[in-house]
Design a protein around this motif. Sequence first.
Motif, PDB file in Angstrom:
ATOM      1  N   ILE A 218      -6.335  -0.673  -6.679  1.00 31.25           N
ATOM      2  CA  ILE A 218      -7.700  -0.854  -6.690  1.00 31.25           C
ATOM      3  C   ILE A 218      -8.152  -0.743  -5.752  1.00 31.25           C
ATOM      4  CG2 ILE A 218      -9.374  -1.312  -8.952  1.00 31.25           C
ATOM      5  CD1 ILE A 218      -7.615  -2.421 -10.414  1.00 31.25           C
ATOM      6  N   LYS A 219      -8.961   0.064  -5.257  1.00 34.85           N
ATOM      7  CA  LYS A 219     -10.078  -0.394  -4.268  1.00 34.85           C
ATOM      8  C   LYS A 219     -11.149   0.177  -4.441  1.00 34.85           C
ATOM      9  CE  LYS A 219      -6.509   2.499  -1.099  1.00 34.85           C
ATOM     10  NZ  LYS A 219      -6.614   4.127  -0.487  1.00 34.85           N
ATOM     11  N   LYS A 220     -11.864   0.619  -5.657  1.00 35.12           N
ATOM     12  CA  LYS A 220     -13.035   0.215  -6.507  1.00 35.12           C
ATOM     13  C   LYS A 220     -13.538  -0.639  -7.397  1.00 35.12           C
ATOM     14  CE  LYS A 220     -17.168   3.090  -6.351  1.00 35.12           C
ATOM     15  NZ  LYS A 220     -18.078   4.866  -6.435  1.00 35.12           N
ATOM     16  N   ILE A 221     -14.417  -0.841  -7.550  1.00 35.03           N
ATOM     17  CA  ILE A 221     -14.966  -1.349  -9.134  1.00 35.03           C
ATOM     18  C   ILE A 221     -15.249  -0.480 -10.268  1.00 35.03           C
ATOM     19  CG2 ILE A 221     -15.927  -3.530 -10.286  1.00 35.03           C
ATOM     20  CD1 ILE A 221     -15.045  -5.300  -8.257  1.00 35.03           C
ATOM     21  N   GLU A 222     -15.168  -0.028 -10.714  1.00 33.20           N
ATOM     22  CA  GLU A 222     -15.862   1.052 -11.336  1.00 33.20           C
ATOM     23  C   GLU A 222     -15.713   1.259 -12.916  1.00 33.20           C
ATOM     24  OE1 GLU A 222     -15.395   4.797  -9.468  1.00 33.20           O
ATOM     25  OE2 GLU A 222     -12.886   4.612  -9.399  1.00 33.20           O
TER      26      GLU A 222
ATOM     27  N   LYS B 180       1.009  -0.664  -0.289  1.00 33.18           N
ATOM     28  CA  LYS B 180      -0.316  -0.142  -0.629  1.00 33.18           C
ATOM     29  C   LYS B 180       1.306   1.208  -0.170  1.00 33.18           C
ATOM     30  CE  LYS B 180      -3.647  -2.038   2.232  1.00 33.18           C
ATOM     31  NZ  LYS B 180      -4.940  -2.580   3.503  1.00 33.18           N
ATOM     32  N   GLU B 181       2.247   0.928   0.737  1.00 30.14           N
ATOM     33  CA  GLU B 181       3.441   2.012   0.406  1.00 30.14           C
ATOM     34  C   GLU B 181       3.229   2.980  -1.305  1.00 30.14           C
ATOM     35  OE1 GLU B 181       4.450   4.030   3.101  1.00 30.14           O
ATOM     36  OE2 GLU B 181       2.474   2.174   4.400  1.00 30.14           O
ATOM     37  N   GLU B 182       3.264   2.064  -2.523  1.00 29.71           N
ATOM     38  CA  GLU B 182       3.281   2.226  -3.828  1.00 29.71           C
ATOM     39  C   GLU B 182       2.397   3.236  -3.714  1.00 29.71           C
ATOM     40  OE1 GLU B 182       4.325  -0.298  -7.072  1.00 29.71           O
ATOM     41  OE2 GLU B 182       2.704  -2.835  -5.423  1.00 29.71           O
ATOM     42  N   SER B 183       2.857   4.478  -4.670  1.00 30.28           N
ATOM     43  CA  SER B 183       2.200   5.451  -5.630  1.00 30.28           C
ATOM     44  C   SER B 183       1.479   5.058  -6.689  1.00 30.28           C
ATOM     45  CB  SER B 183       2.901   6.297  -5.596  1.00 30.28           C
ATOM     46  OG  SER B 183       3.320   7.266  -4.451  1.00 30.28           O
ATOM     47  N   PRO B 184      -0.143   5.346  -6.772  1.00 34.39           N
ATOM     48  CA  PRO B 184      -0.539   5.013  -7.613  1.00 34.39           C
ATOM     49  C   PRO B 184      -0.619   5.328  -9.718  1.00 34.39           C
ATOM     50  CG  PRO B 184      -2.187   5.899  -6.503  1.00 34.39           C
ATOM     51  CD  PRO B 184      -0.835   5.885  -5.860  1.00 34.39           C
ATOM     52  N   VAL B 185      -0.213   4.826 -10.441  1.00 35.88           N
ATOM     53  CA  VAL B 185      -0.098   5.454 -11.847  1.00 35.88           C
ATOM     54  C   VAL B 185      -0.975   6.967 -12.114  1.00 35.88           C
ATOM     55  CG1 VAL B 185       2.139   3.896 -12.087  1.00 35.88           C
ATOM     56  CG2 VAL B 185       0.078   3.724 -13.359  1.00 35.88           C
ATOM     57  N   ASP B 186      -0.861   6.644 -13.242  1.00 38.00           N
ATOM     58  CA  ASP B 186      -1.189   7.652 -13.721  1.00 38.00           C
ATOM     59  C   ASP B 186      -2.642   6.378 -15.083  1.00 38.00           C
ATOM     60  OD1 ASP B 186      -3.438   9.926 -15.391  1.00 38.00           O
ATOM     61  OD2 ASP B 186      -2.593  11.315 -14.788  1.00 38.00           O
ATOM     62  N   MET B 187      -3.755   6.968 -15.347  1.00 41.92           N
ATOM     63  CA  MET B 187      -3.682   5.502 -16.517  1.00 41.92           C
ATOM     64  C   MET B 187      -3.459   6.378 -17.906  1.00 41.92           C
ATOM     65  SD  MET B 187      -5.080   2.546 -15.813  1.00 41.92           S
ATOM     66  CE  MET B 187      -5.523   2.306 -16.944  1.00 41.92           C
ATOM     67  N   ASP B 188      -3.017   7.469 -17.840  1.00 40.09           N
ATOM     68  CA  ASP B 188      -2.879   8.497 -19.501  1.00 40.09           C
ATOM     69  C   ASP B 188      -1.522   8.331 -19.793  1.00 40.09           C
ATOM     70  OD1 ASP B 188      -5.358   9.392 -19.275  1.00 40.09           O
ATOM     71  OD2 ASP B 188      -3.902  11.517 -18.731  1.00 40.09           O
ATOM     72  N   THR B 189      -0.610   7.354 -18.698  1.00 31.79           N
ATOM     73  CA  THR B 189       0.357   6.826 -19.028  1.00 31.79           C
ATOM     74  C   THR B 189       0.772   4.938 -19.673  1.00 31.79           C
ATOM     75  OG1 THR B 189       0.936   5.989 -16.439  1.00 31.79           O
ATOM     76  CG2 THR B 189       1.325   8.566 -16.985  1.00 31.79           C
ATOM     77  N   ILE B 190      -0.603   4.397 -19.575  1.00 26.10           N
ATOM     78  CA  ILE B 190      -0.831   3.572 -19.295  1.00 26.10           C
ATOM     79  C   ILE B 190      -1.129   3.898 -21.141  1.00 26.10           C
ATOM     80  CG2 ILE B 190      -1.845   1.373 -19.585  1.00 26.10           C
ATOM     81  CD1 ILE B 190      -1.749   1.996 -16.023  1.00 26.10           C
ATOM     82  N   THR B 191      -0.684   2.603 -22.324  1.00 34.09           N
ATOM     83  CA  THR B 191      -1.120   2.839 -23.089  1.00 34.09           C
ATOM     84  C   THR B 191      -2.286   1.437 -23.683  1.00 34.09           C
ATOM     85  OG1 THR B 191       1.361   3.411 -24.228  1.00 34.09           O
ATOM     86  CG2 THR B 191      -0.298   1.881 -25.819  1.00 34.09           C
TER      87      THR B 191
ATOM     88  N   VAL C 207      -1.246  -6.086 -14.945  1.00 33.98           N
ATOM     89  CA  VAL C 207      -0.792  -6.634 -13.980  1.00 33.98           C
ATOM     90  C   VAL C 207       0.730  -6.010 -13.664  1.00 33.98           C
ATOM     91  CG1 VAL C 207       0.074  -8.609 -13.235  1.00 33.98           C
ATOM     92  CG2 VAL C 207      -1.569  -8.980 -14.639  1.00 33.98           C
ATOM     93  N   HIS C 208       0.029  -5.967 -12.349  1.00 37.98           N
ATOM     94  CA  HIS C 208       1.352  -4.947 -11.781  1.00 37.98           C
ATOM     95  C   HIS C 208       1.558  -3.665 -12.416  1.00 37.98           C
ATOM     96  CE1 HIS C 208       3.521  -4.605  -8.475  1.00 37.98           C
ATOM     97  NE2 HIS C 208       4.954  -4.654  -8.575  1.00 37.98           N
ATOM     98  N   CYS C 209       0.468  -2.657 -12.593  1.00 39.34           N
ATOM     99  CA  CYS C 209       0.785  -1.456 -12.885  1.00 39.34           C
ATOM    100  C   CYS C 209       0.897  -0.388 -12.566  1.00 39.34           C
ATOM    101  CB  CYS C 209      -0.079  -1.386 -14.396  1.00 39.34           C
ATOM    102  SG  CYS C 209       0.683  -2.341 -15.817  1.00 39.34           S
ATOM    103  N   ARG C 210       0.090  -0.773 -10.910  1.00 38.22           N
ATOM    104  CA  ARG C 210       0.045   0.324  -9.634  1.00 38.22           C
ATOM    105  C   ARG C 210      -0.804   0.972 -10.219  1.00 38.22           C
ATOM    106  NH1 ARG C 210       5.895   2.452 -10.288  1.00 38.22           N
ATOM    107  NH2 ARG C 210       4.946   4.230 -10.256  1.00 38.22           N
ATOM    108  N   ILE C 211      -2.106   0.340 -11.074  1.00 38.22           N
ATOM    109  CA  ILE C 211      -3.736   1.305 -11.186  1.00 38.22           C
ATOM    110  C   ILE C 211      -4.004   1.573 -10.201  1.00 38.22           C
ATOM    111  CG2 ILE C 211      -5.609   0.540 -12.058  1.00 38.22           C
ATOM    112  CD1 ILE C 211      -4.118  -0.729 -14.602  1.00 38.22           C
ATOM    113  N   GLY C 212      -3.778   2.785  -9.397  1.00 36.71           N
ATOM    114  CA  GLY C 212      -5.128   2.333  -8.383  1.00 36.71           C
ATOM    115  C   GLY C 212      -6.756   3.392  -8.609  1.00 36.71           C
TER     116      GLY C 212
END
Length: 365
Positions: free
Chosen positions: A115-119, A67-78, A89-94
């Motif tokens: 991920i904390k919420k399914i949405e 939980k110490e990891e910082s989530p990434v911005d989805m804009d950075t994922i192609t 997998v393991h992309c630090r998506i929050g």
Amino acid sequence: MLAYASTGLAARLSGVFTGNMASLSVGELQEMEVDRRGESEESGDDETRRKSINGDVDPNQPTATSKEESPVDMDTITLDPEEEDVDLVHCRIGKIEGLEVLQKAKTLSLRQNLIKKIENLDSLSALRELDFYDNQIRKLENLHNLTELEQLDVSFNVLRKVEGLEQLTRLKKLFLLHNKISSIGNLEHLTGLEMLELGSNRIRVIENLDSLTSLQSLFLGTNKITRLQNLDALHNLTVLSIQSNRITKIEGLQNLVNLKELYLSHNGVEVIEGLENNKKLTTLDIAANRVKKIENISHLTELQEFWMNDNQIDNWSDLDELKNATSLETVYLERNPLQKDPQYRRKIMLALPSVRQIDATFIRF
């Protein structure tokens, strides 16, 4: 497609309990907290499923995503709009967002993220498989548009109840391993469900399964279940794993006439009984219980594997109960009083000539 372990191996090595329950009284058994380091590994990747033959947890088993990891911005994922099998997998998506372009996606893996919420999945109506293994999800929600979904894995999260699945009537496999679920419920609409994995939760009672008549595999290892009950409607069940619970009596299985694999290791069973109607059993695992005698199984002529290690068997004549099982290939009897006999392996070979593996060692011819 997402890969899963073979049913038999996964069940046999599921619900691992590191204590020696064979030496406990029933009272101690009732009070004991289950060691939650051991999990059923029907869900998860190959690394999480690797266990030693004695059921010890692999030291390489992954822990929950930090939980110490910082989530990434989805804009950075192609994202590829043409991709049918999407692996994130393991992309630090929050937060789940920006996936609307994946209109052709049939499988989506979001395991080991933050991920904390399914949405924001409403537009992915073509999805067949969805994987949230190892995240921080607290609630099953916002899945109602995914009506084509056949496989859902939300293992290794922090769910407290089963809910929000009413529209997923095509679901065949549901994995909710290692959460904080305290009761079985809200599954009555999933009449096509074939596999249900609820291992490593906080379940005390087997209940509310009557409508799941298509169920073939049920995994309940490492919970707090004290009694085998409410299974009568599951006529198609072929695999039942209820290892590492608080079962003291084999009962309630009379209607499971198609059962082929039964895993009851690491409980408090004292007597082998209640299997009169389970004549199709090919695997019987009663390891690490409190059994003193092999009995009441001479009618199980289709047995191929018999796990009875870590019990209190001390009479060689007990092996006569297995002589009708002419296809028996694997027998586990280690850590019983019988093993102290210098001719231990030789006597098993003479008594059960079809056996090709004794404990973890294959017989050499």
